[in-house]
Design a protein around this motif. Structure first.
Motif, mmCIF file in Angstrom:
data_model
loop_
_atom_site.group_PDB
_atom_site.id
_atom_site.type_symbol
_atom_site.label_atom_id
_atom_site.label_comp_id
_atom_site.label_asym_id
_atom_site.label_seq_id
_atom_site.Cartn_x
_atom_site.Cartn_y
_atom_site.Cartn_z
ATOM 1 N N MET A 43 12.945 0.054 -12.695
ATOM 2 C CA MET A 43 11.735 -0.673 -12.975
ATOM 3 C C MET A 43 11.246 -1.398 -11.727
ATOM 4 S SD MET A 43 9.930 -1.758 -15.625
ATOM 5 C CE MET A 43 8.962 -3.059 -16.088
ATOM 6 N N ILE A 44 12.175 -2.021 -10.989
ATOM 7 C CA ILE A 44 11.807 -2.737 -9.771
ATOM 8 C C ILE A 44 11.291 -1.755 -8.732
ATOM 9 C CG2 ILE A 44 12.752 -4.106 -7.885
ATOM 10 C CD1 ILE A 44 14.425 -5.544 -9.866
ATOM 11 N N LYS A 45 11.877 -0.567 -8.676
ATOM 12 C CA LYS A 45 11.419 0.443 -7.723
ATOM 13 C C LYS A 45 9.976 0.855 -8.029
ATOM 14 C CE LYS A 45 15.891 2.412 -6.696
ATOM 15 N NZ LYS A 45 16.703 3.603 -6.714
ATOM 16 N N LYS A 46 9.621 0.949 -9.301
ATOM 17 C CA LYS A 46 8.250 1.311 -9.694
ATOM 18 C C LYS A 46 7.263 0.213 -9.285
ATOM 19 C CE LYS A 46 9.252 4.277 -13.626
ATOM 20 N NZ LYS A 46 9.085 4.464 -15.053
ATOM 21 N N ILE A 47 7.663 -1.046 -9.472
ATOM 22 C CA ILE A 47 6.789 -2.168 -9.110
ATOM 23 C C ILE A 47 6.592 -2.215 -7.605
ATOM 24 C CG2 ILE A 47 6.608 -4.693 -9.089
ATOM 25 C CD1 ILE A 47 8.010 -4.695 -11.799
ATOM 26 N N ILE A 48 7.673 -1.984 -6.840
ATOM 27 C CA ILE A 48 7.573 -1.992 -5.373
ATOM 28 C C ILE A 48 6.700 -0.822 -4.914
ATOM 29 C CG2 ILE A 48 8.889 -1.723 -3.229
ATOM 30 C CD1 ILE A 48 11.166 -3.257 -4.584
ATOM 31 N N ALA A 49 6.865 0.355 -5.477
ATOM 32 C CA ALA A 49 6.069 1.531 -5.104
ATOM 33 C C ALA A 49 4.591 1.300 -5.435
ATOM 34 C CB ALA A 49 6.597 2.772 -5.820
ATOM 35 N N PHE A 50 4.337 0.719 -6.592
ATOM 36 C CA PHE A 50 2.953 0.424 -7.006
ATOM 37 C C PHE A 50 2.318 -0.602 -6.059
ATOM 38 C CE2 PHE A 50 -0.129 -1.907 -9.665
ATOM 39 C CZ PHE A 50 -0.992 -0.860 -9.968
ATOM 40 N N SER A 51 3.079 -1.627 -5.697
ATOM 41 C CA SER A 51 2.585 -2.659 -4.772
ATOM 42 C C SER A 51 2.272 -2.068 -3.399
ATOM 43 C CB SER A 51 3.611 -3.782 -4.607
ATOM 44 O OG SER A 51 3.846 -4.425 -5.828
ATOM 45 N N ILE A 52 3.110 -1.148 -2.929
ATOM 46 C CA ILE A 52 2.879 -0.500 -1.624
ATOM 47 C C ILE A 52 1.613 0.349 -1.680
ATOM 48 C CG2 ILE A 52 3.797 1.211 -0.006
ATOM 49 C CD1 ILE A 52 6.589 0.093 -0.652
ATOM 50 N N ILE A 53 1.410 1.074 -2.744
ATOM 51 C CA ILE A 53 0.216 1.921 -2.896
ATOM 52 C C ILE A 53 -1.046 1.061 -2.936
ATOM 53 C CG2 ILE A 53 -1.006 3.491 -4.463
ATOM 54 C CD1 ILE A 53 1.758 4.657 -5.190
ATOM 55 N N ILE A 54 -1.041 -0.026 -3.692
ATOM 56 C CA ILE A 54 -2.194 -0.932 -3.787
ATOM 57 C C ILE A 54 -2.469 -1.558 -2.422
ATOM 58 C CG2 ILE A 54 -3.030 -3.085 -4.823
ATOM 59 C CD1 ILE A 54 -3.139 -0.794 -6.745
ATOM 60 N N SER A 55 -1.427 -2.027 -1.743
ATOM 61 C CA SER A 55 -1.589 -2.650 -0.418
ATOM 62 C C SER A 55 -2.152 -1.650 0.584
ATOM 63 C CB SER A 55 -0.251 -3.195 0.094
ATOM 64 O OG SER A 55 0.241 -4.190 -0.770
ATOM 65 N N ALA A 56 -1.647 -0.433 0.559
ATOM 66 C CA ALA A 56 -2.134 0.607 1.478
ATOM 67 C C ALA A 56 -3.605 0.928 1.195
ATOM 68 C CB ALA A 56 -1.268 1.860 1.357
ATOM 69 N N THR A 57 -3.978 0.950 -0.061
ATOM 70 C CA THR A 57 -5.375 1.219 -0.433
ATOM 71 C C THR A 57 -6.294 0.120 0.081
ATOM 72 O OG1 THR A 57 -4.617 2.346 -2.426
ATOM 73 C CG2 THR A 57 -6.926 1.696 -2.362
ATOM 74 N N PHE A 58 -5.907 -1.147 -0.125
ATOM 75 C CA PHE A 58 -6.720 -2.273 0.367
ATOM 76 C C PHE A 58 -6.830 -2.252 1.888
ATOM 77 C CE2 PHE A 58 -5.850 -4.448 -3.789
ATOM 78 C CZ PHE A 58 -7.169 -4.505 -4.186
ATOM 79 N N LEU A 59 -5.722 -1.975 2.559
ATOM 80 C CA LEU A 59 -5.745 -1.923 4.026
ATOM 81 C C LEU A 59 -6.639 -0.790 4.532
ATOM 82 C CD1 LEU A 59 -2.019 -2.675 4.943
ATOM 83 C CD2 LEU A 59 -4.014 -4.096 5.397
ATOM 84 N N ASN A 60 -6.611 0.331 3.844
ATOM 85 C CA ASN A 60 -7.406 1.487 4.251
ATOM 86 C C ASN A 60 -8.904 1.195 4.140
ATOM 87 O OD1 ASN A 60 -7.962 4.117 5.049
ATOM 88 N ND2 ASN A 60 -7.973 4.869 2.940
ATOM 89 N N PHE A 61 -9.346 0.554 3.065
ATOM 90 C CA PHE A 61 -10.765 0.283 2.863
ATOM 91 C C PHE A 61 -11.242 -0.980 3.564
ATOM 92 C CE2 PHE A 61 -10.028 3.081 -0.836
ATOM 93 C CZ PHE A 61 -10.991 4.028 -0.556
ATOM 94 N N SER A 62 -10.364 -1.888 3.884
ATOM 95 C CA SER A 62 -10.789 -3.144 4.499
ATOM 96 C C SER A 62 -10.950 -3.053 6.011
ATOM 97 C CB SER A 62 -9.791 -4.253 4.155
ATOM 98 O OG SER A 62 -8.543 -3.994 4.773
#
Length: 187
Positions: free
Chosen positions: A1-20
């Protein structure tokens, strides 16, 4: 479960960094339609009436009644109406009517500029009116020798009066009207 939350957080962070990381978006400046008209070429207009003048060679002139003419500018959808009246001890009435015609536009006009015209050599005296704002006409004039001849002219556009939109065409035709008035000669 923690691995899923960390993976989801990395994907969201990468998306924000890419568009910002893009450049700041600025609005485009307003654009305006540019209307250029050819340089006016003038020709002398001779007729059987008691006056002559110079007019734009691109305009179309048509005789109406009693030495009155219409000068049409098809590309600009505008017409100058030129009216002739003989002076028969009624100069004050003719002057009053010409001024009344101009000031009927005061409701829609922002300003009416009066420019007197005097040419003692040719015995041509008159007034040029430049009407600013959304009035039906943008320019008018009257000219007389004060003893025999009286002429009025006004320009009308075949469009809804919108001063900003027709300003280039109105300025062009105002110059032609000034030229007509300045070259007016009595026979």
């Amino acid at each position: 479960m923690i691995k899923k939350i960390i993976a989801f957080s990395i994907i969201i962070s990468a998306t924000f960094l890419n568009f910002s990381c893009k450049n700041e978006v600025l609005p485009k400046p307003s654009s305006y339609l540019r209307l250029d008209y050819p340089e006016a070429k003038y020709m002398s207009f001779e007729n059987e009436c008691p006056y002559t003048f110079e007019m734009n060679s691109d305009a179309i002139i048509k005789k109406e009644t009693d030495c009155g003419f219409t000068i049409t500018y098809p590309k600009m959808k505008a017409t100058i109406y030129l009216t002739y009246k003989p002076v028969t001890k009624n100069i004050n009435e003719l002057l009053r009517d010409a001024q009344k015609l101009t000031y009927e536009h005061v409701i829609k006009a922002d300003d009416i500029l009066e420019q007197p015209y005097l040419n003692s050599d040719k015995k041509v005296y008159g007034m040029f009116y430049q009407v600013e704002g959304n009035a039906a006409t943008n320019a008018q004039f009257y000219a007389t020798d004060s003893t025999k001849n009286f002429i009025t002219a006004s320009v009308y556009f075949y469009a809804k009066p919108n001063y900003d939109s027709i300003m280039p065409a109105a300025s062009y035709i105002q110059n032609d009207m000034r030229r007509l008035m300045e070259t007016l000669k009595w026979k």
